[in-house]
Design a protein around this motif. Structure first.
Motif, PDB file in Angstrom:
ATOM      1  N   TYR A   1       1.400  -1.075   0.381  1.00 38.77           N
ATOM      2  CA  TYR A   1      -0.176  -0.183   0.335  1.00 38.77           C
ATOM      3  C   TYR A   1       1.050   1.087   0.086  1.00 38.77           C
ATOM      4  N   ASN A   2       2.077   1.226  -0.474  1.00 35.64           N
ATOM      5  CA  ASN A   2       3.211   1.928  -0.775  1.00 35.64           C
ATOM      6  C   ASN A   2       2.665   2.969   0.855  1.00 35.64           C
ATOM      7  N   ALA A   3       2.970   2.452   1.945  1.00 38.83           N
ATOM      8  CA  ALA A   3       3.175   3.074   3.249  1.00 38.83           C
ATOM      9  C   ALA A   3       4.510   3.227   3.604  1.00 38.83           C
ATOM     10  N   THR A   4       4.480   3.872   4.826  1.00 43.31           N
ATOM     11  CA  THR A   4       5.784   3.918   5.382  1.00 43.31           C
ATOM     12  C   THR A   4       5.513   3.809   6.745  1.00 43.31           C
ATOM     13  N   LEU A   5       5.280   2.464   7.195  1.00 44.60           N
ATOM     14  CA  LEU A   5       4.721   2.363   8.668  1.00 44.60           C
ATOM     15  C   LEU A   5       6.215   1.968   9.696  1.00 44.60           C
ATOM     16  N   PRO A   6       6.469   2.694  10.688  1.00 41.70           N
ATOM     17  CA  PRO A   6       8.187   2.105  11.843  1.00 41.70           C
ATOM     18  C   PRO A   6       8.002   0.527  12.131  1.00 41.70           C
ATOM     19  N   LYS A   7       9.063  -0.119  11.951  1.00 45.18           N
ATOM     20  CA  LYS A   7       9.035  -1.132  12.947  1.00 45.18           C
ATOM     21  C   LYS A   7       8.766  -1.195  14.682  1.00 45.18           C
ATOM     22  N   VAL A   8       8.630  -2.425  15.039  1.00 41.36           N
ATOM     23  CA  VAL A   8       9.070  -1.669  16.553  1.00 41.36           C
ATOM     24  C   VAL A   8      10.076  -2.367  16.309  1.00 41.36           C
ATOM     25  N   GLU A   9      10.633  -1.988  18.069  1.00 41.93           N
ATOM     26  CA  GLU A   9      11.757  -2.946  18.439  1.00 41.93           C
ATOM     27  C   GLU A   9      11.485  -4.073  19.247  1.00 41.93           C
ATOM     28  N   LEU A  10      12.209  -5.349  18.552  1.00 43.33           N
ATOM     29  CA  LEU A  10      12.045  -6.206  19.207  1.00 43.33           C
ATOM     30  C   LEU A  10      12.888  -6.912  20.897  1.00 43.33           C
ATOM     31  N   SER A  11      13.864  -6.078  20.853  1.00 46.56           N
ATOM     32  CA  SER A  11      14.746  -5.773  22.188  1.00 46.56           C
ATOM     33  C   SER A  11      13.125  -5.949  23.842  1.00 46.56           C
ATOM     34  N   ASN A  12      12.501  -4.267  23.154  1.00 48.37           N
ATOM     35  CA  ASN A  12      11.100  -3.711  24.243  1.00 48.37           C
ATOM     36  C   ASN A  12       9.953  -5.113  24.626  1.00 48.37           C
ATOM     37  N   TYR A  13      10.087  -6.614  23.953  1.00 53.09           N
ATOM     38  CA  TYR A  13       9.277  -7.067  24.115  1.00 53.09           C
ATOM     39  C   TYR A  13       9.999  -8.615  25.295  1.00 53.09           C
ATOM     40  N   THR A  14       9.306  -9.272  25.722  1.00 50.49           N
ATOM     41  CA  THR A  14       9.799 -10.819  26.546  1.00 50.49           C
ATOM     42  C   THR A  14       9.112 -11.406  26.088  1.00 50.49           C
ATOM     43  N   PHE A  15       9.686 -13.607  25.915  1.00 50.37           N
ATOM     44  CA  PHE A  15       9.524 -14.094  25.411  1.00 50.37           C
ATOM     45  C   PHE A  15       9.133 -15.256  26.551  1.00 50.37           C
ATOM     46  N   LEU A  16       9.286 -15.424  28.004  1.00 49.99           N
ATOM     47  CA  LEU A  16       8.626 -16.324  29.111  1.00 49.99           C
ATOM     48  C   LEU A  16       8.332 -15.245  30.145  1.00 49.99           C
ATOM     49  N   LYS A  17       7.316 -16.180  30.691  1.00 49.63           N
ATOM     50  CA  LYS A  17       5.817 -15.812  31.188  1.00 49.63           C
ATOM     51  C   LYS A  17       6.336 -16.034  32.694  1.00 49.63           C
ATOM     52  N   PHE A  18       6.818 -15.503  33.043  1.00 49.60           N
ATOM     53  CA  PHE A  18       7.118 -16.223  34.955  1.00 49.60           C
ATOM     54  C   PHE A  18       6.450 -15.385  35.891  1.00 49.60           C
TER      55      PHE A  18
END
Length: 433
Positions: A415-432
């Protein structure tokens, strides 16, 4: 769909490494919607869309759903607010879930059920369907229409708002009185952009039950229903992205407990003097046969039943029950159905000039050694792979961010958009907790 994860062995030790994430500097761009319109974005789908994770739907999972992550980036390009049916803070644990409690001395993950601060208001008995758990009602605006458990074939059932508690909580009526279909509900309020990831459960239910607890949606029915769905979604000119159905063998639910691992676990615990076992036997419609690597043992397989006096699964006279194995013939059947479903999705999308997120192709890239995205290596391994949560089926927050970024790539290109991506390091991967 919920799963029981009481398993005793058959896992190698899992090493959890807190990886630092780096990202190449990118040329700053002004966010724009291109020829799309993000004013009112809606998300259709099942548990993956809702933010279900770790065997439950709960507040922090909802906040980290891929539609919510995507919507926040759309807001930078003129998108509106994105309302989700969030559980309130004092009921943040929603339906309940499981959290990671470390490893047992044998290296098995310890999964601890969370059963406090739930968003459950009771239950109802629906004639012909049995007991239905009822959750705290959502009122007000809504953009995320993800309903755990829903199949494409359910979207026109006027009884569905009574038999699925997750859908019931979105409707104004109470269980037993609802007649609104999912398709009518999601299209009742005008929208300008959509993502659609319906269709997964039309194959997943059959697969996770070992081919005995559910049935595959007939391919002709899938085509008819999907065509009607997309016709409705595009009737007023809305643009969007549709996602294909992933290969079920990609998810840890089917690739963690292997035939080889079960044999290794059995032999490690066999009494002194007992010869090593060389085969695992599984039940099929034609009788018991020796299991091979093509047979997928489900994650909730009760490995504690292996060995001992019963010799469960170790002799052809007492093979592993079909519900615990998606055998190689059933694997072929599921894959054939998924191929047909995905051909339909792509064909219908092309007829409406919609963007396609080929989730089947994309998630297959995470098999084996996996791929590295923004400095983080992702695989389909259970827990350590970072993509899939503790239930082995649904995405982690980081996995949702990966999917959101891929959707952003697709939206920008189509769609010829320019949405920026998110920084992956801001998200976790394990529920403690």
């Amino acid at each position: 769909m919920k799963f029981n994860y009481a398993f005793k062995w058959a896992f190698a030790a899992i090493i959890l490494v807190a990886s630092g994430c780096t990202k190449d500097e990118e040329t700053a761009v002004v966010p724009s919607s291109g020829n799309a319109d993000f004013t009112r974005y809606i998300a259709l789908g099942n548990s993956l869309t809702a933010g279900f994770a770790d065997n439950g739907l709960y507040l922090s999972g909802q906040l980290n759903s891929f539609p919510n992550i995507l919507a926040q980036q759309m807001k930078l390009a003129g998108g509106g607010e994105f309302a989700q049916p969030l559980f309130p803070a004092n009921q943040a644990n929603g339906s309940g879930y499981v959290r990671y409690g470390g490893l047992t001395p044998t290296g098995t993950p310890n999964l601890i059920p969370v059963t406090t601060n739930l968003g459950i208001r009771g239950s109802a008995t629906i004639p012909g369907f049995g007991n239905v758990t009822l959750y705290t009602k959502h009122t007000g605006p809504l953009n995320n229409y993800g309903v755990p458990g829903i199949k494409l074939r359910d979207i026109k059932l006027n009884v569905y708002g009574n038999v699925n508690g997750y859908f019931e909580r979105l409707l104004p009526g109470n269980a037993g009185t609802n007649t609104t279909t999912y398709l009518d509900f999601v299209t009742a309020t005008p929208f300008t952009f959509f993502t659609n990831w319906l269709g997964n459960n039309d194959a997943l239910g059959y697969a996770t039950s070992g081919g005995v607890g559910d049935v595959l949606t007939p391919t002709a029915d899938f085509t008819t229903m999907y065509t009607e769905l997309i016709n409705r979604l595009t009737a007023t000119g809305a643009k969007g992205v549709v996602a294909t159905v992933p290969d079920v063998s990609v998810i840890p639910f089917f690739n963690t407990v292997t035939v080889a691992a079960v044999l290794a676990g059995v032999n490690a615990l066999r009494p002194t003097g007992v010869p090593a076992f060389t085969n695992i036997f599984i039940a099929t419609s034609a009788g018991a046969r020796v299991a091979t690597a093509e047979d997928l043992i489900v994650l909730n397989f009760p490995t504690s039943l292996m060995g001992g006096a019963t010799l469960y699964g170790l002799t052809p006279s007492n093979p592993i029950e079909s519900r615990y194995v998606l055998d190689r013939d059933e694997v072929a059947t599921v894959r054939a159905a998924i191929t047909s479903y995905n051909n339909t999705i792509k064909t219908v999308a092309a007829s409406k000039d919609l963007a396609v997120f080929d989730a089947n192709e994309y998630l297959n890239k995470f098999k084996g050694a996996g791929i590295t995205v923004d400095g983080v290596t992702f695989t389909t391994a259970y827990i350590s792979g970072k993509v899939f949560s503790l239930d082995g089926v649904h995405l982690t927050p980081m996995g949702n961010a990966v999917v959101a970024n891929e959707l952003i790539n697709i939206i920008n290109a189509k769609y010829n958009a320019t949405l920026p991506k998110v920084e992956l390091s801001n998200y976790t991967f394990l529920k403690f907790n």
